[in-house]
Every structure is written in C-alpha cells, then in structure tokens.
Design an enzyme around this catalytic site. Structure first.
Site, mmCIF file in Angstrom:
data_model
loop_
_atom_site.group_PDB
_atom_site.id
_atom_site.type_symbol
_atom_site.label_atom_id
_atom_site.label_comp_id
_atom_site.label_asym_id
_atom_site.label_seq_id
_atom_site.Cartn_x
_atom_site.Cartn_y
_atom_site.Cartn_z
ATOM 1 C CD GLU A 185 45.644 52.198 41.744
ATOM 2 O OE1 GLU A 185 46.228 53.208 42.200
ATOM 3 O OE2 GLU A 185 44.565 51.784 42.223
ATOM 4 C CG ASN A 245 44.294 56.218 49.331
ATOM 5 O OD1 ASN A 245 44.277 55.142 48.751
ATOM 6 N ND2 ASN A 245 44.510 56.325 50.626
HETATM 7 MG MG MG Z 1 44.030 51.757 44.248
#
Ligand code: MG
Ligand code: NAD
Length: 360
Positions: A185, A245
């Site tokens: 991330e 996303n």
């Molecule tokens: Mg995620």
C-alpha cells in the site's frame, strides 16, 4: 521527533501524528475530547504488547479507563464481534461523550470505528494503528466497516476519527509477512500520485525492509499526506478517491478466488498492481519499462508478482463482482501516465491477454 499530517474533509479536521514513541509521549495525547470514560479496544495479540502504555496515558486524562479485547483475525471482523464492544459500553455505563481508542491493525480500526459511528448515534474515536497497512491506509480517511458472510466490508459507515497516532515503534513486533503486505500500500501511492515518492521508495527499500526508523517515518508520513489529500478532495468516493484502489480489482479477485486469507490483502494488491500496470501499458498510459520497474520493486518488497492460475473466465467473473463494477462492466484503476491514475473500464480481450501473459 514527530510529523503532523492534517486531514481536512471540509466539515471535519483531524491530525495524524507520525513518529517513534508516540504511545508513551504525553504531548501526543493532549487536547483529545473530554469524557468520564475512555475505552481501549484491541485484540488478543496487540493488547498484551501495547495496551499498558495506552491505559497509562489515558489514566492521567480520563476518570475511568476500561478495555475490550476482541478475538484476533479477519474472520472475526463481523457483527457479533462488534457487538462485544456495545455489550461492554452499555455494561460500563458509557455515555455520548465516551471516547473509543482503537489499538491494533485495520481489523480493530475498522470495527471500532464503525462501533463508534453507531453507539448512541456517534461517539468520538481515536485510531492507534499498529500495522504498517493500518498506519499508511486503513486508519486514515474514515471508512469503517464489518464483513457480512456474503461480502467483505459490506456493512459500514464513513466516520472520521478525532486523531490518528502512528507510533512507528509498534512496527518492530509486526511479522515480516504483514510488514511486506503493508509495503504494497506504500508502493501504491507512487504510481497513482507521486513519482518522486516512487523513486524514493526504490532507493530506500532495503532500509524500509530493515525497518530503519528514518525510512519508516518518511514512508508513513508521505503515504498519509497523499491519502489525506485524496480523501480531503473526495471523502465519500464520488470519483478521485477510487484511485486509491490501484491494483485492487485484480487483487480482490485473487483474494476471493483463492479464498480470503490464503494471500494477505497486501500480497494480492502487490500482484494486482503489476497486472494493472501491464494493462495500463497495453492502453498506452505507461511503457513496458515502467511495468518492469514496478514488478521489480514489488518483488523486492517480498510480495508475489505471479498471479494464481485461476483461468480467464473465473478471473473475469470474480472481477465483475468487485464493488467498482457497474452493470456488469469491470472498472480498473489504470495509469494514464506514471504518477497519474483514473478509473475506467478495459476491453475483456485485453484483460485476458494480460492475465495470459502473466500466467494467470
Ligand atoms: Mg487496500
Ligand atoms: P490485521 O488488523 O488483521 O492485522 C494483521 C495481524 O497483525 C493481526 O494478527 C494483528 O493482531 C497483528 N498485529 C497488529 N499489530 C501488530 C503489532 N504491532 N505487532 C504484532 N502483531 C500485530 O490486518 P491489517 O493488515 O492491519 O488490516 C487489514 C484490514 O484493514 C482489513 O479488514 C481491511 O478490510 C481493512 N482496511 C480498511 C481500510 C479503510 O480504509 N478503512 C483500508 C485498507 C484496509
């Protein structure tokens, strides 16, 4: 030494504090909402490690401090577990001012945030994230939820915390696999928003994997800044917020296709970013050299780059169930250029082609 990142959604404003030793630093706790009762929500893994420090800080500020310890794991991110928090709050005579403190990873943060949104129609809560993923992603931005047997994060609310304390020292006890999952991330923010950050991650990946404090501080702060900026512009995901996303459409298909928990979310996102970059390259947004560069970085972060062989039909049907799909059309976050992303559909044939080229 600490950094402060401010999230401003237009109607709410709060600080994310990033630094070592924050849980034990009285200054980090100053100015929180006043109440008679503070409740620390954690789980059976994290509470024994860090709850003591938190209870000690809160003890100097609140007349009463109590604890709820939830079972650990995504499998317990459900309504029944959240109800344990309500049982506790009602038994302890909590009121509208009671402050909840979520101490743990994204699971504890998401459940506690949703409980705070619901209890007496909303009580204040504070995020104390202890995983890399929670520090750079889930604790920031106000998405809260629990899972339903028929879908992940299906029951929830947008509800912002009053403060986020990212104590970098807590990352020392995180298992390596969870740490790598969090790195996915972190890496994500480069391709979608900031190529200078991607350069920096490449140069400092070894320092990050070794969990060097200065490298962690920069990675967490810059990730939070980018997420804060995106969420500030689009709190409820009318459009822009969806770029967060990147890699997640392919990633969710991997998680669902193999059965949730087989791959960690971050592992699926790491591999998903490779596939999304490759799809972007087919559409002309980035070149093949960029795809190779991202693939190498994901691999160095300890994440898988080879997708599971689910077969084209299964991939497509899994991706059609993604929350971003509309009327059966799969939508991907694609790179329009290095450092710039948007959400768009892509022709099935191209998607299948990319999957086949990667052995999926
Ligand atoms: Mg995620
Ligand atoms: P997690 O909360 O399950 O934590 C991973 C594991 O690490 C758990 O076993 C946990 O107990 C343990 N742990 C936590 N901190 C530790 C520490 N300091 N030392 C040792 N062990 C520790 O998983 P996660 O990756 O933090 O979060 C995943 C969840 O976050 C998912 O449910 C996902 O849906 C959610 N999420 C939410 C958002 C959002 O915007 N709200 C964004 C991304 C992910």
């Amino acid at each position: 030494m600490r950094d402060i990142v401010t999230v401003d959604t237009g109607h709410e404003r709060y600080d994310i504090l990033v630094g070592p030793g924050l849980l034990a630093d009285p200054a980090a706790w100053a100015g929180l909402p006043k109440a008679a009762l503070a409740v620390v929500v954690s789980n059976t893994t994290v509470a024994p490690l860090y709850a003591q420090q938190v209870v000690q800080q809160l003890g100097t500020r609140y007349a009463r401090v109590t604890q709820v310890t939830l079972p650990d794991g995504e499998a317990h991110k459900d309504w029944a577990t959240m109800n344990l928090i309500f049982d506790h709050l009602l038994a302890e005579g909590a009121d509208r001012k009671t402050v909840l403190f979520a101490l743990g990873g994204g699971v504890v943060g998401d459940i506690t945030g949703f409980a705070a949104a619901c209890f007496m129609r909303g009580v204040p809560f504070v995020q104390l994230p202890t995983t890399l993923l929670a520090q750079v992603d889930s604790s920031v931005g106000g998405k809260t939820a629990v899972n339903h047997p028929l879908g992940k994060n299906m029951i929830g609310a947008f509800y912002q915390p009053r403060r986020v304390l990212c104590d970098l020292d807590t990352l020392a006890t995180l298992p390596p696999r969870e740490f790598s999952a969090g790195l996915a991330e972190v890496i994500k923010y480069g391709p979608i928003a900031d190529m200078a950050f991607l350069d920096w991650i490449e140069a400092h990946l070894d320092a990050l994997v070794a969990r060097e404090p200065a490298a962690l501080a920069h990675a967490v702060r810059r990730s939070c800044e980018i997420k804060a900026q995106v969420v500030g512009a689009d709190e409820k995901e009318a459009g822009l917020r969806a770029i967060l996303n990147f890699g997640h459409t392919f990633g969710h298909a991997i998680e669902a296709g193999l059965g949730f928990g087989e791959w960690l979310h971050g592992e699926a996102v790491g591999c998903g970013m490779v596939l999304a970059a490759a799809l972007s390259a087919r559409l002309g947004g980035v070149d093949e050299a960029f795809v190779r560069r991202l693939t190498a970085l994901v691999r160095r972060a300890g994440l898988p780059v080879q997708p599971p062989a689910l077969g084209a039909e299964r991939w497509l049907s899994l991706m059609r169930m993604d929350k971003k799909s509309e009327a059966g059309e799969i939508r991907f976050v694609l790179l329009d250029a290095p450092g710039k992303a948007s959400m768009r559909p892509a022709p099935d044939a191209l998607v299948t082609d990319v999957l086949r080229a990667h052995g999926g």
